[in-house]
Design a protein around this motif. Structure first.
Motif, PDB file in Angstrom:
ATOM      1  N   ASP A  89       4.387  -1.102   0.110  1.00 34.11           N
ATOM      2  CA  ASP A  89       4.204  -1.191   1.628  1.00 34.11           C
ATOM      3  C   ASP A  89       3.639  -2.716   1.533  1.00 34.11           C
ATOM      4  O   ASP A  89       3.026  -3.183   2.867  1.00 34.11           O
ATOM      5  CB  ASP A  89       2.752  -0.222   2.087  1.00 34.11           C
ATOM      6  N   SER A 117       6.805   6.594   1.510  1.00 33.75           N
ATOM      7  CA  SER A 117       5.520   6.972   1.814  1.00 33.75           C
ATOM      8  C   SER A 117       5.467   8.391   2.857  1.00 33.75           C
ATOM      9  O   SER A 117       6.564   8.308   3.432  1.00 33.75           O
ATOM     10  CB  SER A 117       4.483   5.956   2.727  1.00 33.75           C
ATOM     11  N   TYR A 144      -1.852  12.339   2.976  1.00 34.66           N
ATOM     12  CA  TYR A 144      -0.940  10.994   2.972  1.00 34.66           C
ATOM     13  C   TYR A 144      -0.445  10.895   1.385  1.00 34.66           C
ATOM     14  O   TYR A 144      -1.422  11.086   0.369  1.00 34.66           O
ATOM     15  CB  TYR A 144      -1.610   9.932   3.398  1.00 34.66           C
ATOM     16  N   LEU A 162       2.260   8.555  -1.453  1.00 31.62           N
ATOM     17  CA  LEU A 162       3.390   7.480  -1.704  1.00 31.62           C
ATOM     18  C   LEU A 162       4.002   7.849  -3.116  1.00 31.62           C
ATOM     19  O   LEU A 162       3.275   8.412  -3.816  1.00 31.62           O
ATOM     20  CB  LEU A 162       2.860   6.162  -1.495  1.00 31.62           C
ATOM     21  N   GLN A 179      -5.108   8.128   5.327  1.00 36.81           N
ATOM     22  CA  GLN A 179      -3.871   7.117   5.031  1.00 36.81           C
ATOM     23  C   GLN A 179      -4.255   5.775   4.389  1.00 36.81           C
ATOM     24  O   GLN A 179      -5.297   5.027   5.119  1.00 36.81           O
ATOM     25  CB  GLN A 179      -3.292   6.753   6.687  1.00 36.81           C
ATOM     26  N   TYR A 214      -2.174   3.844   2.754  1.00 35.87           N
ATOM     27  CA  TYR A 214      -1.121   2.656   2.696  1.00 35.87           C
ATOM     28  C   TYR A 214      -1.047   1.987   4.011  1.00 35.87           C
ATOM     29  O   TYR A 214      -1.515   2.553   4.912  1.00 35.87           O
ATOM     30  CB  TYR A 214       0.161   3.498   2.098  1.00 35.87           C
ATOM     31  N   THR A 258       5.198   5.502   8.314  1.00 33.39           N
ATOM     32  CA  THR A 258       5.317   6.386   7.385  1.00 33.39           C
ATOM     33  C   THR A 258       6.898   6.567   7.249  1.00 33.39           C
ATOM     34  O   THR A 258       7.673   6.849   8.292  1.00 33.39           O
ATOM     35  CB  THR A 258       4.610   7.519   7.796  1.00 33.39           C
TER      36      THR A 258
END
Length: 692
Positions: free
Chosen positions: A84, A189, A202, A204, A252, A254, A258
């Motif tokens: 990201d 993500s 959340y 990744l 969250q 990142y 998403t």
């Protein structure tokens, strides 16, 4: 305002996003030797650590691998920044900081790895770059002291086993997207919202971009297995490896959009709005503890909200009752009874909410019945919803047929029908969700095919055989499936096969050996010749389709398709038979399997397949016999006779090796199809023309 503003400021400073320190971890391996700054290895390492941050930060994928120098002092290095990140300077800064810290932490070790929230860096005198399946060193973050991962959400999950299943679902979706849908970065993500009682999770997942989709997927699978072993009930965690890593949190962490959203029940639900809701809730709780006024205000707001929520719930329950009543009435009208208490009558609003109003983003595919959507029920259960296409008369027949048949069946290798919905023109079937889609998704794809080695393919074959054996012999009623094909074999999270799509199935009487129909349904390429040409079907029809499936699983090729030829033959059956006759059956094996030590097992499977696709139904084994043949390698097998369509060659020769011309029943089986195209992917419903 004097009270509220300090409260807001205090909350922001103590929130996870603001206070979480950057995570870092390192690994030093002195077993590979040591170096000094003045020797050849030290000089090569200095050049490598100068080049890596630059090469990675200017790369579109923010990834670089470098090898500098000559053996035995050659240095190999790898640098990767998180998917990201968009600024090259951020990537470069993180990698330079990692190098500085490794020099202090690892001294003269020739092998060192540094993990940071935003980047990963490794150098070694060992050529780890040549081993893309080597994800070491893996850091077991779950066993570390809490002070070493300050960025983690340290709260315990309310239900450990339930939360672990949610994390497993999250990782599964991220792994599939990151490995197969992510183009340059091999990064995904995700955000998963279940209900107000559980936090939005959340996550990744990221691989190094030099890995193929299959290698990336395998790497993620390994990390998911480690997650199951190390999970300690936290609402946040990560597992780090050089080649891939995964992470999840209750907030969250990142940046940007998403990639995968799971379980959002309304179009207005976004990851940002859910994260904002959590922060607002925390603000209210802290303000209550500061002033009586805030406490009273929040108490009133919560009371109003609870009353509204209760009213909405009552309406939903009333709506569910009305819809369930309509479903019950329809089932009674069709003379269909619920098979067990586990069969659920769903209401339309519930399934609409579960599928985000049947959005394209939740659409899994489309069959002859209608579109299929992924849904998440309020309790977190993932489902697949088959929605009858509007004004589909044939689809309604299949809808009734499927409820009548599959709702009464219980077997580990049959897909489970959870319930149905009938409301006005809407008719839907609700199944358990299969995260690995269908068999054809893997075996006919060059990138995904290698994910199924022979051991996994053998397991799938045995599962299909057991499912068919149950239908033919051990279920309460004998059932002929009539549409066995690769796309109707679904795969669960552990790649266990489940037979699906019983819309074409027929109940067979205990004393019946065969039946006849004027309406031939199914998929060309899998149909037995007597069924395609004369409408005669029996358990041996399914055995024929099973044999075709075996050949497709072994070879990784479709039996037939538009413009698809196999040497002189227009289908896989003729090609396989010819190779068998000439003692070259090993040439049929999918080259991606690459398992010479398993060749005996594979050759036996090919022979069983040829026995199942023999032209004469009486020559074919039953599923009881076929299952025994596959399960007992010591039992000798008879020699198979030729399959149908053997004479259908690309050349103009009118006779096959046995001297039979091209005007037999087998040729008519292909000319009797009227209207529409015949494909191995799509179901075709065709009518036998009387008197031909």
């Amino acid at each position: 305002m004097v009270v509220v503003l300090p409260c807001l400021l205090f909350l922001f400073l103590t929130s996870p996003l603001a206070s979480a320190a950057a995570y870092s971890e390192y690994s030093c391996n002195g077993t590979t030797g040591n170096y000094t700054a003045s020797d050849a290895f030290g000089a090569n390492l200095a050049r490598l650590t100068t080049a890596l941050p630059i090469d990675a930060s200017i790369s579109p994928s923010l990834y670089a691998s470098v090898a500098i120098g000559a053996a035995p002092d050659r240095v190999f290095g790898l640098a990767l920044c998180r998917g990201d990140i968009t600024e090259a300077s951020t990537c470069s800064s993180c990698l330079n900081d990692a190098i500085r810290q490794l020099r202090v932490l690892c001294g003269g070790d020739r092998d060192a790895t540094f993990y940071h929230d935003l980047c990963t860096l490794r150098y070694s005198g060992d050529d780890f770059l040549a081993r893309p399946d080597d994800n070491s060193p893996v850091i077991n973050a779950m066993d570390m002291n809490a002070s070493t991962y300050a960025a983690w959400d340290s709260r315990n999950a309310t239900s450990r086993s339930f939360f672990l299943s949610l994390v497993g679902t999250l990782f599964g979706e991220m792994s599939m997207y990151g490995a197969f849908n992510s183009t340059q970065r091999r990064f995904a993500s995700a955000a998963m919202y279940i209900n107000a009682q559980l936090p939005t999770v959340y996550g990744l997942a990221q691989c190094t971009p030099d890995l193929s989709p299959g290698q990336c997927w395998h790497c993620f699978q390994g990390l998911q297995e480690q997650t199951r072993q190390w999970y300690d009930g936290r609402e946040g965690g990560r597992i780090l490896g050089v080649r891939c890593n995964i992470r999840y949190e209750g907030y969250q962490f990142y940046h940007g959009m998403t990639d995968v959203s799971i379980g959002f029940t309304g179009s207005s639900s976004t990851t940002g709005s859910n994260g904002s809701k959590h922060r607002k809730t925390l603000i209210i709780v802290l303000c209550v503890s500061i002033t009586v006024f805030c406490s009273m205000l929040v108490g009133c707001l919560l009371l109003i909200r609870r009353l509204r929520k209760g009213g909405g719930k009552t309406k939903l329950e009333q709506g569910h009752s009305r819809s369930s009543s309509k479903t019950e009435e329809a089932l009674k009208l069709w003379k269909i009874e619920e098979s067990s208490s586990e069969f659920t009558l769903y209401d339309f609003p519930e399934l609409a909410a579960a599928t985000d109003n049947f959005s394209d983003g939740n659409k899994l595919g489309r069959g002859g019945f209608g579109p299929v959507y992924k849904g998440v029920l309020p309790d977190g259960t993932e489902v697949a919803v088959k929605r009858l296409a509007a004004q589909s008369g044939q689809g309604l027949v299949e809808f009734k047929n499927e409820i009548q048949l599959i709702a009464k069946l219980q077997h580990t290798n049959l897909v489970k029908l959870l319930g149905c919905c009938v409301q006005e023109e809407e008719k839907m079937l609700v199944y358990e969700y299969m995260p690995n889609t269908s068999l054809d998704f893997f075996i006919f794809d060059q990138e995904r095919g290698p994910l199924l080695n022979w051991r996994k393919r053998r397991h799938i074959i045995e599962g299909i055989a057991q499912g068919l054996l149950y239908l033919h012999k051990h279920s309460r009623v004998r059932i002929i499936h009539r549409d066995m094909k690769a796309s109707n074999i679904l795969l669960d999270r552990d790649l266990n096969p489940k037979i699906s799509d019983f819309g074409m199935a027929r109940i067979f009487g205990s004393n019946m050996t065969e039946a006849n129909t004027n309406r031939v349904v199914g998929t060309y390429g899998y149909m037995a010749p007597e069924y395609a040409s004369e409408g005669i079907f029996s358990v041996k029809s399914d055995v024929f389709s099973f044999g075709v499936l075996l050949l497709e699983i072994v070879s990784g090729k479709r039996n037939s398709g538009h413009g698809q030829h196999y040497g002189d033959f227009v289908n896989l059956l003729g090609h396989a038979w010819q190779l068998w006759r000439e003692g070259r059956a090993f040439e049929l094996v999918d080259p991606t399997l690459g398992v010479r030590n398993e060749l005996t097992s594979i050759m036996r499977c090919i022979k069983v397949a040829l026995l199942c696709v023999q032209d004469n139904a009486n020559d074919r084994p039953t599923m009881t016999e076929a299952t025994a043949m596959l399960g007992n390698d010591g039992v000798p097998l008879p020699d198979p006779r030729r399959p149908p369509h053997f004479h259908l060659r690309v050349t103009s020769d009118d006779e096959d090796e046995d001297g039979v011309g091209g005007s037999g029943v087998r040729t008519r089986s292909s000319t009797h199809f009227t209207g529409g195209s015949c494909s191995t992917n799509d179901m075709t419903i065709s009518t036998i023309e009387e008197g031909r």
